[in-house]
Enzyme design. Structure first.
Site, PDB file in Angstrom:
ATOM      1  N   HIS A   1       1.462   1.855  -2.342  1.00 44.05           N
ATOM      2  CA  HIS A   1       0.631   2.527  -1.327  1.00 44.05           C
ATOM      3  C   HIS A   1      -0.818   2.049  -1.364  1.00 44.05           C
ATOM      4  CE1 HIS A   1       3.583   5.451   0.136  1.00 44.05           C
ATOM      5  NE2 HIS A   1       4.039   5.473  -1.108  1.00 44.05           N
TER       6      HIS A   1
ATOM      7  N   ASP B   1       4.057   6.836  -6.899  1.00 43.37           N
ATOM      8  CA  ASP B   1       5.337   7.003  -6.192  1.00 43.37           C
ATOM      9  C   ASP B   1       5.719   5.731  -5.433  1.00 43.37           C
ATOM     10  OD1 ASP B   1       3.049   7.493  -4.575  1.00 43.37           O
ATOM     11  OD2 ASP B   1       4.394   8.171  -2.973  1.00 43.37           O
ATOM     12  N   GLU B   2       7.014   5.648  -5.135  1.00 41.69           N
ATOM     13  CA  GLU B   2       7.546   4.613  -4.239  1.00 41.69           C
ATOM     14  C   GLU B   2       7.016   3.215  -4.513  1.00 41.69           C
ATOM     15  OE1 GLU B   2       8.604   6.952  -0.218  1.00 41.69           O
ATOM     16  OE2 GLU B   2       6.440   6.639  -0.469  1.00 41.69           O
ATOM     17  N   VAL B   3       7.121   2.761  -5.748  1.00 45.00           N
ATOM     18  CA  VAL B   3       6.712   1.388  -6.056  1.00 45.00           C
ATOM     19  C   VAL B   3       7.858   0.442  -5.697  1.00 45.00           C
ATOM     20  CG1 VAL B   3       5.887  -0.176  -7.838  1.00 45.00           C
ATOM     21  CG2 VAL B   3       5.293   2.255  -7.935  1.00 45.00           C
TER      22      VAL B   3
END
Lengths: 508, 508
Positions: B259, B319-321
């Site tokens: 992100h 998050d969400e790597v």
């Protein structure tokens, strides 16, 4: 009203509300965001020719004037109002700031508006027969809005006309009262999206905000508040005039015999007393169709309505009539027997509607009615242009079948089912509304011709002054383009790119 | 901050925004609307005793004063600000209009505020250890708002304290920029609903509006607009102070290593170059974890952040790597081999996060991280109070299992999964949020104690200044009560009746 114009299109994205990107948590796929060759045009005109010749407006001296040959001009308040409005759209601040002194490009200092139609409708109300073709001032300027004078613009030629004559938006001022300023703000947004019918669902079960001169107790007793939550005659006048100046008709809906709980509070004996067993339960059902007093009331009431609302049509509702209360009432049962209706209560509904239609006919108004009226086999007057059937029920398959049935019986049809914008879902749900097409059903060309258009509906269960406008726009813009532009305009990616810029314009 | 009070509750519905009735088109059942014995109290206090003794406030002379015994008073700006604010809530207009001359009832002319805690926190920032028990001024006045002086009110005694210490709301100012006034308006609404943590998801892939003194080019290059769409140091100060006066902590989130697209625009070599085959594709992935320059940057950046944001915690994201870019990069592959990570890229993520945590630890801050960090087996520091795991993924079964796992490993947990309020659906979807309970999972009492609370999240894909507030409220109020009131407060009918009046109060 016809204006012949040659003008220019603004082809800039607006950084201030740039498109957001695509990050998870979505139920609907997002279209790909590219640049449309049509820039930010919305709704897309029928014919657009752009050239690469660039020039700019003279922010200092630019003005909108009547062409010499124009059949209408200085004396036409409608036009002069439009000129002023659009001038403010184009130069929101630049004139004040005294910018645009330097001219890097060839400069346009005048826009000539040439009205060629015999009837310029300067002082009349817009009507079904109003010629909206090449409504260029409206359209052109709408997409010129922005700090136009700061940017060079490409010469563009546009010819335009609407695909459908009825491009409506329904607002519901009964479930939650809508302050005047909310209604005016949405009329403004309608104009920007070329809607031309404001369907005012003004009263319903929860409240009766319409202040009647003939029956003042209706709002006295039936409104959420007798003073703060009503529409006075002058409120209504103001809304109708504001709409007129923007080419928008105001069609009022007074829905009967169902959806009338609030009517009963101010009008004794109007509603049917429901019975539990042998005695009245104390609750009331639809309008009582067996009393002459009911029809005397309706005659007086709709006589008033027909004068207050100048439009040629009144929406009479007729949806969701619940027969259970009628069934419970012994007097109604007796009446059914006398009339030989047996136990078919749709015959009773038919009886009521037909008498109502006779009443409304004496006011020389046409009428719109929800689909149940013919679903229940109510006999209507000969299928004239005075009758409009409003389709709102079912899934895609069902409403398409209904559109086919309605038009097959020779009635004019209006579609709303896919455009119930009060129904929200996560993500870009404007796409579903955009893809629906009112002529997309099995039928002959003759049937298709009977489709006069459609209406986006925002029912009021969950909207009021605090959230109505952002919930409705720009989602309703999708319906606006569907009803205005050519039926082959259906590329959601192209629409997405234009809609994002159109939204920024509306926000500004 | 403790205040001992005896006071009165307003038990009136507000006609101005009376509840709407129930008309079709709904996906969620509406609760039954009755009158709650608790009137319009929201969130419901831990203990309420009402009497029938009625009296009214003296609109002329009423004032809030410091009790003689109070450990804090005239010199406490926090208190004096609160007095002024609540006085305006109670007498929004009546004082101006000079009403309430006549006194039909026994009249209260004074509210004494008695602070008993040693540390009144007048000049400090609110913290995890702040004693919020019986926050009566806040709570009492909030439900007193309305044209109070016009109506008699029943004497009521209230003792109160929060169920959870962390009652947060996440706003996302990256996907759409949020003007200061929108953030302030929502901090005000948070106070009314007893939220005490503003989780400011300030930057993300789409834009970097945080203006850094150390790295000004981050917002210069990464914001939607370098001047109009940024938060300057003084903007941030103002928001933190506005929150402080309302007992709200401001926890900033700077999410890495994923992100971070917007970070890359202003900080060369920070992101991982992705490869297609043997050559760079031109696109970038997560933060590059193999360069020392990355950690030098992070050390300087978070040193600044730790001083700008006074709260004891920083949210580090995690998050969400997406590993695909790392996998494509030959240098990363080489590094993986050297480190003996094999092809397990979560080891690389772990490597990055651990170094980041060491950096943040030197700033003496605790940290919050999204659940993936431990899902991917990243080793964290010993399970101290400094670590908060933020659960956001999965369905009910999955997030309850996750809460059990997290607390079983001795970490403190924060729940958000059921409270992603950006996900909207038609009808009264506040009920689902209301029914969720962060301690509702299989675990020991010790595990339950590790649940510090939860956060409502409003991600920014589809909200900006035009629709954020009406979309968020009153839906977020449901989360506010769940996190404040006793766990047995879960009657949706009772809540519905109180919430409707609470909403009216917020609208006014």
């Amino acid at each position: 009203m016809i204006a012949t114009l040659k003008f220019t299109a603004l082809l800039l994205a607006v950084v201030v509300c740039r498109a957001t990107q695509d990050y998870g948590y979505k139920d609907v796929e997002e279209p790909t965001l590219g640049d449309s060759q049509y820039g930010s045009l919305w709704p897309l005109p029928q014919k657009v020719q752009m050239s690469t010749v660039a020039f700019k407006l003279s922010g200092v001296s630019f003005q909108i004037v009547d062409a010499k040959e124009s059949s209408s001009g200085a004396s036409c308040s409608l036009l002069q109002n439009a000129y002023r409005r659009y001038d403010e759209y184009i130069f929101p601040i630049s004139r004040m700031q005294g910018q645009n002194k330097k001219k890097a490009f060839a400069s346009v200092s005048e826009l000539q508006v040439w009205i060629t139609s015999a009837d310029s409708e300067c002082d009349n109300y817009p009507s079904v027969t109003s010629d909206e073709s090449c409504e260029c001032p409206g359209m052109m300027f709408v997409f010129l809005v922005g700090a136009l004078s700061q940017v060079p613009i490409n010469r563009t030629e546009i010819q335009d006309f609407p695909r459908f004559t009825h491009r409506g938006l329904l607002l519901d001022s009964s479930r939650h009262f809508l302050p005047i300023k909310v209604i005016l703000a949405n009329l403004e947004a309608m104009a920007w999206n070329k809607f031309n019918v404001f369907h005012w669902h003004i009263v319903d079960d929860p409240s009766f905000p319409y202040m009647s001169r003939t029956f003042p107790q209706l709002s006295q007793q039936g409104a959420y508040h007798p003073y703060t939550h009503v529409y006075t005659p002058s409120d209504v006048k103001m809304i109708i005039e504001f709409a007129r100046l923007r080419g928008i008709r105001v069609v009022s809906e007074f829905d009967t015999p169902g959806h009338t709980q609030s009517w009963g509070k101010g009008q004794k004996d109007l509603l049917t007393p429901c019975y539990s067993g042998a005695s009245p339960s104390g609750s009331f059902g639809p309008v009582n169709p067996i009393l002459n007093t009911t029809y005397d009331f309706m005659a007086m009431f709709f006589k008033e309505v027909s004068t207050v609302f100048p439009d040629a049509y009144i929406h009479l509702g007729g949806d969701e009539v619940d027969f259970s209360c009628w069934k419970s009432n012994p007097d109604i049962q007796k009446f059914m027997a006398q009339q030989g209706f047996g136990t078919d209560y749709s015959k009773l509904e038919s009886f009521y509607i037909q008498r109502l239609l006779d009443i409304v006919t004496t006011t020389n108004k046409g009428y719109m009615i929800w689909q149940e009226v013919i679903d229940n086999g109510v006999k209507l007057k000969s299928n004239t242009a005075d009758t409009l059937i409003h389709v709102w029920k079912g899934n895609q398959q069902q409403y398409q079948a209904e559109m086919a049935r309605v038009t097959a019986s020779g009635y004019q049809a209006l579609l709303s089912t896919p455009w119930y914008l009060n129904r929200i879902s996560y993500g870009q749900d404007w796409q579903a509304a955009y893809k629906a097409d009112p002529q997309d059903f099995n039928g002959t060309d003759a049937q298709k011709k009977l489709v006069v258009g459609g209406e986006a509906c925002l029912w009021g269960e969950y909207v009021d002054a605090t959230n109505l406008t952002p919930r409705l726009w720009p989602r309703a813009s999708a319906v606006g383009e569907r009803l205005w532009s050519d039926k082959d305009v259906k590329d959601t990616n192209d629409a997405y790119s234009r809609l994002i810029q159109h939204r920024c314009r509306m926000v500004q």
